[in-house]
Structure formats: C-alpha cells, structure tokens
Design a protein around this motif. Structure first.
Motif, PDB file in Angstrom:
ATOM      1  N   CYS A   1       9.430  -2.357   4.902  1.00 29.05           N
ATOM      2  CA  CYS A   1       9.985  -2.274   6.259  1.00 29.05           C
ATOM      3  C   CYS A   1      10.968  -1.120   6.389  1.00 29.05           C
ATOM      4  O   CYS A   1      11.083  -0.500   7.452  1.00 29.05           O
ATOM      5  CB  CYS A   1      10.662  -3.599   6.607  1.00 29.05           C
ATOM      6  SG  CYS A   1      11.179  -3.743   8.329  1.00 29.05           S
ATOM      7  N   ALA A   2      11.680  -0.809   5.301  1.00 32.44           N
ATOM      8  CA  ALA A   2      12.694   0.249   5.333  1.00 32.44           C
ATOM      9  C   ALA A   2      12.101   1.647   5.267  1.00 32.44           C
ATOM     10  O   ALA A   2      12.816   2.635   5.493  1.00 32.44           O
ATOM     11  CB  ALA A   2      13.668   0.057   4.172  1.00 32.44           C
ATOM     12  N   ALA A   3      10.818   1.760   4.970  1.00 31.74           N
ATOM     13  CA  ALA A   3      10.217   3.058   4.636  1.00 31.74           C
ATOM     14  C   ALA A   3       9.798   3.867   5.854  1.00 31.74           C
ATOM     15  O   ALA A   3       9.466   3.327   6.918  1.00 31.74           O
ATOM     16  CB  ALA A   3       9.009   2.837   3.732  1.00 31.74           C
ATOM     17  N   ASP A   4       9.793   5.187   5.663  1.00 31.12           N
ATOM     18  CA  ASP A   4       9.117   6.094   6.592  1.00 31.12           C
ATOM     19  C   ASP A   4       7.666   6.291   6.171  1.00 31.12           C
ATOM     20  O   ASP A   4       6.802   6.562   7.009  1.00 31.12           O
ATOM     21  CB  ASP A   4       9.826   7.445   6.612  1.00 31.12           C
ATOM     22  CG  ASP A   4      11.199   7.367   7.266  1.00 31.12           C
ATOM     23  OD1 ASP A   4      11.255   7.120   8.473  1.00 31.12           O
ATOM     24  OD2 ASP A   4      12.203   7.533   6.550  1.00 31.12           O
ATOM     25  N   ALA A   5       7.414   6.183   4.877  1.00 33.44           N
ATOM     26  CA  ALA A   5       6.055   6.273   4.345  1.00 33.44           C
ATOM     27  C   ALA A   5       6.017   5.515   3.027  1.00 33.44           C
ATOM     28  O   ALA A   5       7.042   5.359   2.359  1.00 33.44           O
ATOM     29  CB  ALA A   5       5.628   7.724   4.133  1.00 33.44           C
ATOM     30  N   VAL A   6       4.823   5.045   2.650  1.00 35.52           N
ATOM     31  CA  VAL A   6       4.666   4.231   1.442  1.00 35.52           C
ATOM     32  C   VAL A   6       3.544   4.814   0.603  1.00 35.52           C
ATOM     33  O   VAL A   6       2.469   5.138   1.116  1.00 35.52           O
ATOM     34  CB  VAL A   6       4.357   2.761   1.794  1.00 35.52           C
ATOM     35  CG1 VAL A   6       4.229   1.920   0.521  1.00 35.52           C
ATOM     36  CG2 VAL A   6       5.441   2.183   2.707  1.00 35.52           C
ATOM     37  N   LEU A   7       3.819   4.942  -0.692  1.00 30.97           N
ATOM     38  CA  LEU A   7       2.794   5.293  -1.677  1.00 30.97           C
ATOM     39  C   LEU A   7       2.431   4.004  -2.386  1.00 30.97           C
ATOM     40  O   LEU A   7       3.241   3.430  -3.115  1.00 30.97           O
ATOM     41  CB  LEU A   7       3.334   6.333  -2.659  1.00 30.97           C
ATOM     42  CG  LEU A   7       2.406   6.806  -3.791  1.00 30.97           C
ATOM     43  CD1 LEU A   7       1.068   7.293  -3.255  1.00 30.97           C
ATOM     44  CD2 LEU A   7       3.085   7.889  -4.611  1.00 30.97           C
ATOM     45  N   VAL A   8       1.204   3.510  -2.170  1.00 28.96           N
ATOM     46  CA  VAL A   8       0.870   2.140  -2.545  1.00 28.96           C
ATOM     47  C   VAL A   8      -0.435   2.075  -3.336  1.00 28.96           C
ATOM     48  O   VAL A   8      -1.402   2.771  -3.026  1.00 28.96           O
ATOM     49  CB  VAL A   8       0.783   1.244  -1.282  1.00 28.96           C
ATOM     50  CG1 VAL A   8      -0.254   1.762  -0.296  1.00 28.96           C
ATOM     51  CG2 VAL A   8       0.509  -0.212  -1.643  1.00 28.96           C
ATOM     52  N   ALA A   9      -0.436   1.249  -4.371  1.00 27.52           N
ATOM     53  CA  ALA A   9      -1.663   0.983  -5.106  1.00 27.52           C
ATOM     54  C   ALA A   9      -2.603   0.170  -4.232  1.00 27.52           C
ATOM     55  O   ALA A   9      -2.175  -0.711  -3.480  1.00 27.52           O
ATOM     56  CB  ALA A   9      -1.359   0.223  -6.398  1.00 27.52           C
ATOM     57  N   SER A  10      -3.896   0.449  -4.329  1.00 28.19           N
ATOM     58  CA  SER A  10      -4.878  -0.278  -3.537  1.00 28.19           C
ATOM     59  C   SER A  10      -4.817  -1.767  -3.829  1.00 28.19           C
ATOM     60  O   SER A  10      -4.621  -2.185  -4.965  1.00 28.19           O
ATOM     61  CB  SER A  10      -6.279   0.244  -3.852  1.00 28.19           C
ATOM     62  OG  SER A  10      -7.256  -0.504  -3.168  1.00 28.19           O
ATOM     63  N   GLY A  11      -4.998  -2.569  -2.792  1.00 25.06           N
ATOM     64  CA  GLY A  11      -4.946  -4.022  -2.936  1.00 25.06           C
ATOM     65  C   GLY A  11      -4.297  -4.634  -1.710  1.00 25.06           C
ATOM     66  O   GLY A  11      -4.153  -3.981  -0.668  1.00 25.06           O
ATOM     67  N   THR A  12      -3.882  -5.883  -1.843  1.00 24.46           N
ATOM     68  CA  THR A  12      -3.278  -6.590  -0.717  1.00 24.46           C
ATOM     69  C   THR A  12      -2.033  -5.877  -0.210  1.00 24.46           C
ATOM     70  O   THR A  12      -1.723  -5.920   0.989  1.00 24.46           O
ATOM     71  CB  THR A  12      -2.928  -8.032  -1.125  1.00 24.46           C
ATOM     72  OG1 THR A  12      -4.114  -8.699  -1.563  1.00 24.46           O
ATOM     73  CG2 THR A  12      -2.348  -8.802   0.047  1.00 24.46           C
ATOM     74  N   ALA A  13      -1.303  -5.212  -1.102  1.00 25.33           N
ATOM     75  CA  ALA A  13      -0.080  -4.521  -0.687  1.00 25.33           C
ATOM     76  C   ALA A  13      -0.355  -3.493   0.400  1.00 25.33           C
ATOM     77  O   ALA A  13       0.485  -3.279   1.287  1.00 25.33           O
ATOM     78  CB  ALA A  13       0.582  -3.854  -1.889  1.00 25.33           C
ATOM     79  N   SER A  14      -1.529  -2.863   0.377  1.00 25.86           N
ATOM     80  CA  SER A  14      -1.835  -1.869   1.412  1.00 25.86           C
ATOM     81  C   SER A  14      -1.973  -2.532   2.783  1.00 25.86           C
ATOM     82  O   SER A  14      -1.620  -1.931   3.807  1.00 25.86           O
ATOM     83  CB  SER A  14      -3.107  -1.097   1.061  1.00 25.86           C
ATOM     84  OG  SER A  14      -4.247  -1.936   1.063  1.00 25.86           O
ATOM     85  N   LEU A  15      -2.459  -3.760   2.812  1.00 27.74           N
ATOM     86  CA  LEU A  15      -2.525  -4.483   4.075  1.00 27.74           C
ATOM     87  C   LEU A  15      -1.115  -4.857   4.552  1.00 27.74           C
ATOM     88  O   LEU A  15      -0.818  -4.788   5.750  1.00 27.74           O
ATOM     89  CB  LEU A  15      -3.376  -5.745   3.934  1.00 27.74           C
ATOM     90  CG  LEU A  15      -3.504  -6.598   5.202  1.00 27.74           C
ATOM     91  CD1 LEU A  15      -4.165  -5.808   6.331  1.00 27.74           C
ATOM     92  CD2 LEU A  15      -4.296  -7.873   4.923  1.00 27.74           C
TER      93      LEU A  15
END
Length: 387
Positions: free
Chosen positions: A267-281
């Motif tokens: 929520c605090a981010a301007d952008a997110v670098l995320v591993a594929s999976g549920t976290a991307s949703l």
C-alpha cells in the motif's frame, strides 16, 4: 460402505496462501457446524478459527519440480498417514485448500473410499497443466473457484463447481490509504517508494533476492531519494535474505525490512517488484504499478517453460488477458532489465492512472462474500452425502 462421521471435517493447506484461503472458508463454515472438530494440516490463520493441525504447516511447504525431491519421502509419508487416519475416521468432508500436488492425490484416495472431497481453489489448469483435469474428475466431488472464468472450464469438464469470489478482494479496500501505510512504516508521504517482494519460500528467496536488490542499486544510481521496503514472512526468511544480500556484496543498499505486513508495504509503494504468484494479485488489488519477475532452478525452468498454455504467468495479466504489467522471467530477469522496467513504472504517470482504473475494475469483478459462498457449497456437499 460406512457413512461419514459428521463430527469432524478434515482440511489440508500446504502453504501460507492456502492457510489464508481455508481460514476464510472456516469463518463461514464453523458457525454452521457447532461441535464439529476441524483438523488436518494448517497454519496460524486456520488455528484462529478453531482448527487443530495434526502436522505443522511447514512440513509441506516446498516449491519446484526438483526442489521437492529431498523432501519427497517425508511428505509422502505424511500423506499416507493422513489418508489412513481419515479413512478410519470418515469425516463429513475433506477440503483441500490449494496445494494440488499433495491434495489431489489424497482426495482421489479419499473419494474412492466414499468420503466426499472439496478442492478450494481450482488448480490453474488454464495456465500450466491442462492434462490435470482427468485427475481432478477422479479426485474432486466439488470444486470451489476464485476467478469468474474458471467456472465454465470445470463445468464443461463435468466437475461440479461454484465460483465463490476471491477472499483477497474482500480483505483489501477498493481505495487503499497510501498515506496511512507510509506513516505506519515511518516513511515520508512524499517519498518515492519501491516495495520488493522476492517471495516467502526459501527457494524463491534464493533465486530472486540478489537480482531484486541489484536492481535497487541500479535504481539508486538514477535517483538517490528512492526508498525501498521488503516485507519478510518470518525471521528465517529475514536472516536468509540478509545472508544473500551480504554474500552478494549488496549490504550498502538500504532496505527497510518489515516483519510481515506485506499489505502495508504494498500500500505504501509507488511501484512493486514482485515474484509471480498470489502476491502479484495483491499488488493489483492495491492498484499499484508493478514488475512481475521470477527465477528458479534451471532444470525446473526448462520443464516449466514448455508447459504454459497462454502467454502470461502473472495473475493480473491473466485476468486482464493482456500485458498490463511487465513480466521478466528467468534469464530475462537480470538486474539491468528489472531496474529499467521498475523505472518505467515509476516514470509513466499516465500509465499509472490507467492501471488504477483497470485494477479497480478487476477488484470489483472478484468481490463476493467468499466465506458465505464457500461454506454454502461445502454444506451442500455434506448434505448430498447423507442421502
């Protein structure tokens, strides 16, 4: 054949995401089955709903085609022991919470023994392993799915199915409070924040951490004011993350590590670098620009890359049927490529506004009362088995 025992319901979740899903189902089901014992394998979220775990959740948590080999005998032993226990006990229903590699095999044996089985959530046969539907038909009495388009797939295959909505769509507000999240993390409200989510499993951290943090170093060369946040799933993951960073000589990159709190960090981010999976949703539901990346053991990758049935692997892109956000996989997920992709997400203001609207529409399409809908479906399965 002996009838099932309505005094117990068995559930297995094999990892944290399944624990969350099952806890939501339990919150709707437990009040409707007073006096029933809920047990099997689960985590802290299920325990909060009165669930008793017969084995620790982390006994099952492993990912990858080759990474499972050293643990296979132990995991197979747990599956066999639980199968024998449940066939003797005959619970009213068995519910497999995701973790299809373990649960579908167990469900097939239980269903053959006359115990009704529910699988929550539907395996992503539309993404990777379409041939798995044959096993699902033999294993599953009723499938619960969390994406609208899945209902037709299972119905056409002859599998009883109910779309129950995605629990995350209920947990995450339609209009997240970014300022409050930044205050909670002690970050300036006007800071440029990038959140890193390299994964919660040891294997994910092993292959993603160095590339992610190296990308941060490159981003700092462009903008020294950038702030980085990385939520850690536990102390074990924190220590391993720090070990990997130090071994790579990247300890000069300042990253705020949080104990859990992944939603606050997103929520605090301007952008997110995320591993594929549920976290991307989760990132999409928070309406944040992102770059989806994933690296794994080379042997696993060589097999997995030939198993895809569609061009996307990230859930936001799959749901949109479009490349809404970049996906960088395996060799393509170099520090240089990751840094460039994140920089583009930070810099493209019109694109960020378009993403907010697309992700808001996606959020609304996934909203249901999943606790009630999933509980209703399970109660119908139990009732049908009594007839």
């Amino acid at each position: 054949m002996a009838s099932s025992d309505n005094r117990s319901v068995a559930i297995v979740a094999g990892e944290v995401s399944g624990d969350l899903l099952a806890s939501r189902l339990l919150s709707g089901l437990a009040p409707r089955l007073p006096g029933v014992r809920f047990h099997g394998i689960g985590g802290e979220h299920m325990a909060a709903q009165g669930f008793v775990s017969d084995w620790p959740l982390d006994k099952l948590t492993v990912r990858g085609l080759f990474e499972i080999i050293p643990r296979y005998r132990e995991i197979k032993g747990i599956q066999n022991a639980l199968r024998d226990q449940l066939i003797a006990e005959r619970p009213a229903v068995f519910i497999g919470a995701d973790y299809p590699g373990f649960n579908l095999g167990l469900e097939q044996q239980l269903k053959s023994a006359g115990i009704p089985t529910v699988h929550y959530i539907g395996p992503q046969i539309w993404a990777w392993r379409g041939g798995r539907i044959k096993k699902i038909i033999k294993a599953v009495s009723h499938m619960l799915v969390i994406f609208p388009f899945e209902e037709e797939i299972y119905r056409k295959a002859g599998v009883p199915v109910t779309y129950v909505g995605h629990p995350l769509a209920e947990m995450i507000p339609l209009q997240p409070d970014e300022a409050a999240a930044r205050r909670a993390l002690g970050l300036p409200e006007d800071a440029n924040v990038v959140t890193l989510m390299p994964g919660s499993r040891t294997g994910e951290l092993k292959y993603n951490t160095v590339a992610f943090v190296s990308a941060c170093k490159l981003l700092l060369a462009r903008d020294r004011s950038l702030r980085f946040v990385a939520p850690m799933a536990g102390e074990k993951q924190r220590q391993y993350f720090l070990q990997l960073v130090q071994e790579a000589g990247l300890q000069d990159v300042e990253i705020l590590l949080t104990d859990g709190g992944s939603h606050t960090a997103i929520c605090a981010a301007d952008a997110v670098l995320v591993a594929s999976g549920t976290a991307s949703l989760e990132v999409a539901l928070y309406k944040k620009p992102m770059v989806i990346a994933y690296k794994m053991m080379r042997a696993s990758w060589e097999i997995m890359r030939h198993m895809g049935y569609q061009p996307w692997i990230g859930l936001p892109n799959i749901l949109a049927r479009d490349y809404l956000v970049p996906e960088l996989l395996q060799n393509a997920a170099s520090p240089e490529a990751l840094a460039e992709a994140v920089w583009q997400q930070l810099s493209d203001i019109p694109g960020r506004l378009r993403l907010v609207q697309r992700f808001t529409d996606m959020h609304q399409s996934l909203l249901r009362d999943s606790a009630r809908e999933s509980a209703n479906a399970v109660m119908q399965v139990i009732a049908a088995n009594k007839k």
